[in-house]
Enzyme design. Structure first.
Site, PDB file in Angstrom:
ATOM      1  N   GLN A  62       0.818  -1.205   0.000  1.00  0.00           N
ATOM      2  CA  GLN A  62       0.000   0.000   0.000  1.00  0.00           C
ATOM      3  C   GLN A  62       0.860   1.267   0.000  1.00  0.00           C
ATOM      4  OE1 GLN A  62      -3.008  -2.276   3.048  1.00  0.00           O
ATOM      5  NE2 GLN A  62      -3.221  -0.060   3.044  1.00  0.00           N
ATOM      6  N   ARG A  97      -8.470  -1.282   8.606  1.00  0.00           N
ATOM      7  CA  ARG A  97      -9.484  -0.261   8.358  1.00  0.00           C
ATOM      8  C   ARG A  97      -9.724   0.584   9.601  1.00  0.00           C
ATOM      9  NH1 ARG A  97     -14.420  -1.487   4.144  1.00  0.00           N
ATOM     10  NH2 ARG A  97     -14.203   0.483   3.086  1.00  0.00           N
ATOM     11  N   CYS A  98      -8.702   1.297  10.009  1.00  0.00           N
ATOM     12  CA  CYS A  98      -8.734   1.849  11.362  1.00  0.00           C
ATOM     13  C   CYS A  98      -8.083   3.199  11.572  1.00  0.00           C
ATOM     14  CB  CYS A  98      -8.012   0.878  12.266  1.00  0.00           C
ATOM     15  SG  CYS A  98      -6.326   0.685  11.723  1.00  0.00           S
ATOM     16  N   GLU A 133     -12.620   4.529   6.013  1.00  0.00           N
ATOM     17  CA  GLU A 133     -12.660   3.654   7.179  1.00  0.00           C
ATOM     18  C   GLU A 133     -13.841   3.896   8.111  1.00  0.00           C
ATOM     19  OE1 GLU A 133      -8.754   5.092   7.699  1.00  0.00           O
ATOM     20  OE2 GLU A 133      -7.929   3.103   8.005  1.00  0.00           O
TER      21      GLU A 133
HETATM   22  N1  MCN Z   1     -13.986   9.709  -1.781  1.00  0.00           N
HETATM   23  C1  MCN Z   1     -14.899  10.586  -2.329  1.00  0.00           C
HETATM   24  N2  MCN Z   1     -15.316  11.684  -1.619  1.00  0.00           N
HETATM   25  C2  MCN Z   1     -14.836  11.904  -0.368  1.00  0.00           C
HETATM   26  C3  MCN Z   1     -13.931  11.005   0.215  1.00  0.00           C
HETATM   27  C4  MCN Z   1     -13.501   9.918  -0.540  1.00  0.00           C
HETATM   28  O1  MCN Z   1     -15.351  10.358  -3.446  1.00  0.00           O
HETATM   29  N3  MCN Z   1     -15.235  12.979   0.309  1.00  0.00           N
HETATM   30  C5  MCN Z   1     -13.497   8.555  -2.542  1.00  0.00           C
HETATM   31  C6  MCN Z   1     -12.014   8.683  -2.845  1.00  0.00           C
HETATM   32  O2  MCN Z   1     -11.740   9.420  -3.961  1.00  0.00           O
HETATM   33  C7  MCN Z   1     -11.583   7.236  -2.954  1.00  0.00           C
HETATM   34  C8  MCN Z   1     -12.470   6.557  -1.928  1.00  0.00           C
HETATM   35  O3  MCN Z   1     -13.612   7.400  -1.755  1.00  0.00           O
HETATM   36  O4  MCN Z   1     -11.814   6.754  -4.239  1.00  0.00           O
HETATM   37  C9  MCN Z   1     -11.770   6.366  -0.560  1.00  0.00           C
HETATM   38  O5  MCN Z   1     -11.133   7.557  -0.240  1.00  0.00           O
HETATM   39  P1  MCN Z   1     -10.383   7.900   1.134  1.00  0.00           P
HETATM   40  O6  MCN Z   1     -11.362   8.076   2.215  1.00  0.00           O
HETATM   41  O7  MCN Z   1      -9.460   9.009   0.831  1.00  0.00           O
HETATM   42  O8  MCN Z   1      -9.546   6.592   1.491  1.00  0.00           O
HETATM   43  P2  MCN Z   1      -8.242   6.024   0.746  1.00  0.00           P
HETATM   44  O9  MCN Z   1      -8.408   6.134  -0.693  1.00  0.00           O
HETATM   45  O10 MCN Z   1      -7.028   6.567   1.383  1.00  0.00           O
HETATM   46  O11 MCN Z   1      -8.379   4.490   1.082  1.00  0.00           O
HETATM   47  C10 MCN Z   1      -7.886   3.946   2.268  1.00  0.00           C
HETATM   48  C11 MCN Z   1      -8.988   3.320   3.090  1.00  0.00           C
HETATM   49  C12 MCN Z   1      -8.376   2.404   4.070  1.00  0.00           C
HETATM   50  S1  MCN Z   1      -7.190   3.056   5.089  1.00  0.00           S
HETATM   51  C13 MCN Z   1      -8.716   1.080   4.127  1.00  0.00           C
HETATM   52  S2  MCN Z   1      -8.019   0.145   5.355  1.00  0.00           S
HETATM   53  C14 MCN Z   1      -9.626   0.514   3.180  1.00  0.00           C
HETATM   54  C15 MCN Z   1     -10.550   1.508   2.599  1.00  0.00           C
HETATM   55  O12 MCN Z   1      -9.895   2.637   2.217  1.00  0.00           O
HETATM   56  N4  MCN Z   1      -9.185  -0.484   2.369  1.00  0.00           N
HETATM   57  C16 MCN Z   1      -9.958  -0.807   1.263  1.00  0.00           C
HETATM   58  N5  MCN Z   1     -11.444   1.027   1.718  1.00  0.00           N
HETATM   59  C17 MCN Z   1     -11.132  -0.054   0.943  1.00  0.00           C
HETATM   60  N6  MCN Z   1     -11.890  -0.389  -0.120  1.00  0.00           N
HETATM   61  C18 MCN Z   1     -11.495  -1.404  -0.908  1.00  0.00           C
HETATM   62  N7  MCN Z   1     -12.275  -1.729  -1.969  1.00  0.00           N
HETATM   63  N8  MCN Z   1     -10.360  -2.117  -0.680  1.00  0.00           N
HETATM   64  C19 MCN Z   1      -9.575  -1.840   0.371  1.00  0.00           C
HETATM   65  O13 MCN Z   1      -8.455  -2.520   0.570  1.00  0.00           O
HETATM   66 CU1  CUN Z   2      -5.835   1.118   9.434  1.00  0.00          CU
HETATM   67  S1  CUN Z   2      -5.963  -0.102   7.781  1.00  0.00           S
HETATM   68 MO1  CUN Z   2      -6.033   1.269   6.293  1.00  0.00          MO
HETATM   69  O1  CUN Z   2      -5.292   2.463   7.259  1.00  0.00           O
HETATM   70  O2  CUN Z   2      -4.869   0.730   5.287  1.00  0.00           O
END
Ligand code: MCN
Ligand code: CUN
Length: 796
Positions: free
Chosen positions: A223, A370-371, A741
């Site tokens: 990641q 996811r935390c 998360e």
């Molecule tokens: N998004 C959006 N509008 C927002 C916030 C987010 O459209 N206001 C969209 C983003 O553009 C992105 C998605 O939602 O496409 C998730 O965005 P974000 O909250 O920024 O999270 P990350 O992309 O950093 O993803 C990490 C987070 C984590 S830490 C874990 S653990 C987890 C999760 O995402 N693992 C996943 N969701 C998952 N979903 C899938 N399918 N697979 C994983 O491994």
């Molecule tokens: Cu805490 S699991 Mo996600 O932050 O990759």
């Protein structure tokens, strides 16, 4: 008349664009690590320890070497000659790559075989003879600190016991004083069990060292590719520019793919020694027994309350079981992640938290699932405590929360543990949730059902959580500051490529980053390709976890697009033959302020950047932005579940689940809903069915899908999602907060609180997760709490 483009039509902000990556995923055309085959590639398998704690008296590999097709047998002793028997962890500890002195958990890596194919390698692993002298086993914090407990980490000179850290935060004396003023003190103790992210794709790597070019290329399930590159450079002492980490499609990460695992290191060393590509693909049991465990924490708390319901103070103590190596990925300032984000949604004057971490003979735990660094445990404890406190006061659950919420005009708000929350409309979200669940009606129905012997319950979970580490002042991992990046190249025909330092694992970045570019520049999203995960091409970034991609990398995407727009404006002025000050922007187009019909599109500007730039202007239309956020983002959520519990079997069914998420501006509403549904499903699994536990000998119960259950569509309840509350993030360039998360963090308490609510009046105060039918039945039948991690139970 405005000629601005219709943002939704071009796939900009707010468009529920179908995920572009799904075009290949649903056709089976994804390109995962295991899909990659390189010429001359060999295969690696790992021999794991059958025992949880034992001294290794000898390892005899001769029979394995004799098997035709075997190229290399690696042991800890051989790793040691390269100074690689141990590696540093992300929390300033060390972890054995291959065991030398002792094995410290069941499933620990003892040796590796590299052979022509994985079957030969597996057979050869079985031919390795290891002699063990069993040692006493520790499987929980209580045993870890008991008199005469064996010291698990006797490899460390300074380690005299099994305690890793004693850490505290908050105001102990002030909290003490507040408790002295309390009318009521509410108490709760619970265990958040070990759980496992269990992505469909296990971990794996293909290391390819080329002696001729001195270049090491590693395809791997990570990641955070840039962090891995830095780690390889520093640990294996290879020059950083000769290391290329490629993270191809990832079949789910959920935190499992943040840490560095021994398999990665062994495949790299094997490739360097053999000068051939070496592939390692972990099997399911290997994944479930040795990587990425989360939680495993005992939480103890007290809340000081005024009779009218005002919370005066909170005290928390926790014991975290980290397993044999302290390998949490977390900001270096904090020993127990962001556990102290607990109670951030409530206006609480003072609080104190003390945390102790201990070693045990279990695989490294507490890692992440996811935390956002233990926020799951924080919010679970918070919401269980809120329910217990409201019950102790005899107050309505919703009213108690509402009265203690941080109010809309009290932002920015400093939490008693020092975080700064900056926005939210908590009461409004709660109102939407209560209305959707039919709160008053359900309470009536519940009372009537009670009279007829039916147990109905309603559980509320309300929380704000810190997503999106940095800022870099406070957040770093091993000293590397937490910011992120984006690089945007607009080609001459107006098509573009955007690269970031994040790495999608299923979250949909290939879709959403294009939408941000579209919003900023008016280039249709389908004209923008997104690329992540290759350290030779992507700008430096800290990767995807802690839902930091949107808050940090996503912000960098907006910022780099703005840099491009600034240059395009100069090109537009040149094309329109006016001064830059006379040029106005509307989506997709610059025009002359005094003559709005005279304009040029962003695509025309792009062409000019390569064919008709003004004298003295640097050609091209590309740029990079690094973004260091001023603060974390603080999304808010309300999850409310209603359940019916069958008193004769302990089985409970979800009647309805309502989710109200405020994650600020939604880039892609459909993807956001997907994230919430996924999180609610995982939350349901943790609350209802999943546990990985250990017997007294340290045998891992839950290392396969017969014992560790993944919910399918069949048992997962339906969810009702609400999106009407939007509080833009005040410091994010497009007002977005993280969402990835939230539902996995806040969800578990909604289910558990609902079951506990159904049992109200029976004297049962707590059942620890998972709420398996036998545990619920036991609580109802014997009217007692059921706690601990089965089958090693505290009350046995
Ligand atoms: N998004 C959006 N509008 C927002 C916030 C987010 O459209 N206001 C969209 C983003 O553009 C992105 C998605 O939602 O496409 C998730 O965005 P974000 O909250 O920024 O999270 P990350 O992309 O950093 O993803 C990490 C987070 C984590 S830490 C874990 S653990 C987890 C999760 O995402 N693992 C996943 N969701 C998952 N979903 C899938 N399918 N697979 C994983 O491994
Ligand atoms: Cu805490 S699991 Mo996600 O932050 O990759």
């Amino acid at each position: 008349m405005s000629q601005a483009l219709d943002e939704i039509k071009i796939g900009g902000l707010g468009a529920s664009r179908k995920r572009v990556e799904d075009n290949r995923f649903i056709r089976g055309k994804g390109n995962y690590t295991d899909d990659i085959t390189l010429p001359g590639m060999l295969h690696m398998e790992i021999l794991r320890s059958p025992l949880a704690h034992a001294r290794i008296s000898s390892i005899d590999t001769s029979k394995a070497w004799d098997i035709p097709g075997v190229h290399l047998v690696l042991t800890g002793e051989m790793m040691a000659t390269r100074n690689l028997a141990w590696m540093p962890t992300l929390s300033y500890d060390t972890q054995a790559v291959l065991a030398t002195d002792k094995v410290r958990f069941q499933g620990q890596e003892v040796a590796c075989v590299i052979a022509d194919d994985p079957y030969i390698a597996k057979d050869a692993c079985e031919a390795i003879e290891v002699e063990y002298e069993p040692l006493p086993v520790i499987v929980n914090p209580e045993q870890a600190v008991a008199e005469g407990a064996p010291v698990i980490r006797d490899d460390k000179d300074s380690q005299r016991d099994n305690v890793i850290y004693d850490w505290e935060v908050g105001d102990a004396a002030g909290t003490e004083r507040a408790f002295a003023q309390a009318d009521v003190v509410s108490k709760l103790r619970l265990h958040y069990p070990r759980s496992h992210p269990s992505p469909i794709e296990c971990c794996g790597s293909i290391a390819d060292f080329n002696r001729a070019t001195s270049k090491l290329t590693v395809y791997m399930t990570t990641q955070a590719p840039h962090i891995i590159r830095a780690a390889v450079a520093l640990v294996a002492e290879l020059p950083e520019h000769m290391i290329r980490i490629i993270s191809p499609d990832i079949g789910g990460g959920f935190g499992n793919k943040v840490p560095v695992y021994p398999g990665y290191v062994c495949s790299i060393l094997a490739s360097i020694l053999l000068e051939r590509p070496v592939k390692w693909i972990e099997d399911k049991t290997g994944n479930l027994i040795s990587t990425g465990f989360a939680r495993d924490i005992y939480l103890d708390g007290e809340m000081a309350l005024r009779r009218d319901g005002k919370i005066l103070a909170v005290r928390m103590r926790c014991d975290a079981d980290h397993g044999a190596f302290f390998s949490d990925a977390q900001p270096s300032k904090f020993k127990i992640g962001l556990l102290h984000s607990a109670f951030a949604a409530y206006d609480i004057p003072v609080a104190h938290l003390a945390a102790r971490g201990t070693y045990s003979n279990k695989a490294p735990g507490g890692v992440a699932y996811r935390c956002s660094f233990r926020v799951t445990e924080a919010m679970f404890f918070q919401e269980r405590m809120m329910q217990a406190a409201a019950d102790d006061l005899g107050m309505d659950q919703a009213e108690f929360r509402r009265m203690n919420f941080v109010k809309d005009d009290d932002f920015p708000h400093r939490t008693p543990f020092g975080f700064l929350t900056d926005s939210g409309q908590y009461a409004k979200c709660l109102d939407v949730g209560l209305k959707a669940i039919g709160y008053e009606d359900f309470r009536r129905e519940q009372a009537e059902a009670r009279n007829r012997g039916r147990l109905l319950g309603l559980g509320i979970s309300t929380m704000t959580e810190p997503l999106g580490a940095g800022n870099s002042r406070e957040y770093d991992i091993l000293g590397i500051k937490m910011f992120d990046s984006a690089e945007l190249k607009v080609h001459m025909t107006g098509k573009a490529i955007i690269r970031t330092g994040a790495r999608t694992q299923g979250q949909g970045h290939e879709t959403t980053w294009a939408q941000i570019v579209s919003h900023e520049l008016g280039i249709p999203a389908e004209d923008v390709v997104v690329e992540e995960g290759d350290t030779d091409t992507a700008p430096f970034g800290m990767g995807t976890y802690a839902s930091r991609s949107t808050p940090v990398a996503g912000a960098a995407v907006a910022m780099v697009a703005r840099k491009i727009r600034a240059k395009a404006r100069r090109l537009a002025a040149h094309l329109l033959e006016v001064s830059e000050e006379d040029v106005e922007w509307e989506l997709g187009r610059f025009y002359v302020r005094s003559a709005p019909d005279r304009g040029v599109t962003i695509q025309e500007c792009a062409m000019a950047a390569y064919s008709n730039m003004p004298d003295g202007m640097e050609p091209g239309l590309e740029n990079t932005a690094y973004y260091d956020p001023p603060n974390l983002t603080w999304p808010f959520a309300v999850y409310i579940a209603t359940v019916e519990v069958d008193p004769s079997t302990g089985v409970w069914d979800v009647l309805k689940l309502v989710a109200v998420d405020d994650c600020g501006v939604r880039i892609n509403p459909m993807i956001v809903e997907g994230q919430i549904m996924g999180g609610l499903t995982e939350a349901y699994a943790m609350a209802n069915m999943q546990f990985i536990t250990f017997d007294a000998e340290g045998n891992c119960v839950g290392s396969n899908y017969m014992d560790y259950l993944l919910p399918t569509a069949w048992e997962t309840p339906g969810f009702e999602l609400h999106s009407e509350v939007v509080t833009p993030c005040p410091h994010h360039p497009i007002g977005a907060k993280g969402i990835g998360e939230c539902a996995a963090v806040g969800g578990p308490a909604a289910y558990v609180n609902a079951v506990m609510d159904a049992l109200s009046g029976t004297g049962v105060r707590n059942i620890d997760m998972p709420l398996l039918p036998d545990r619920v039945w036991e609580a109802i039948t014997y009217r007692r709490d059921v706690s601990g991690a089965p089958p090693v139970r505290s009350d046995d």
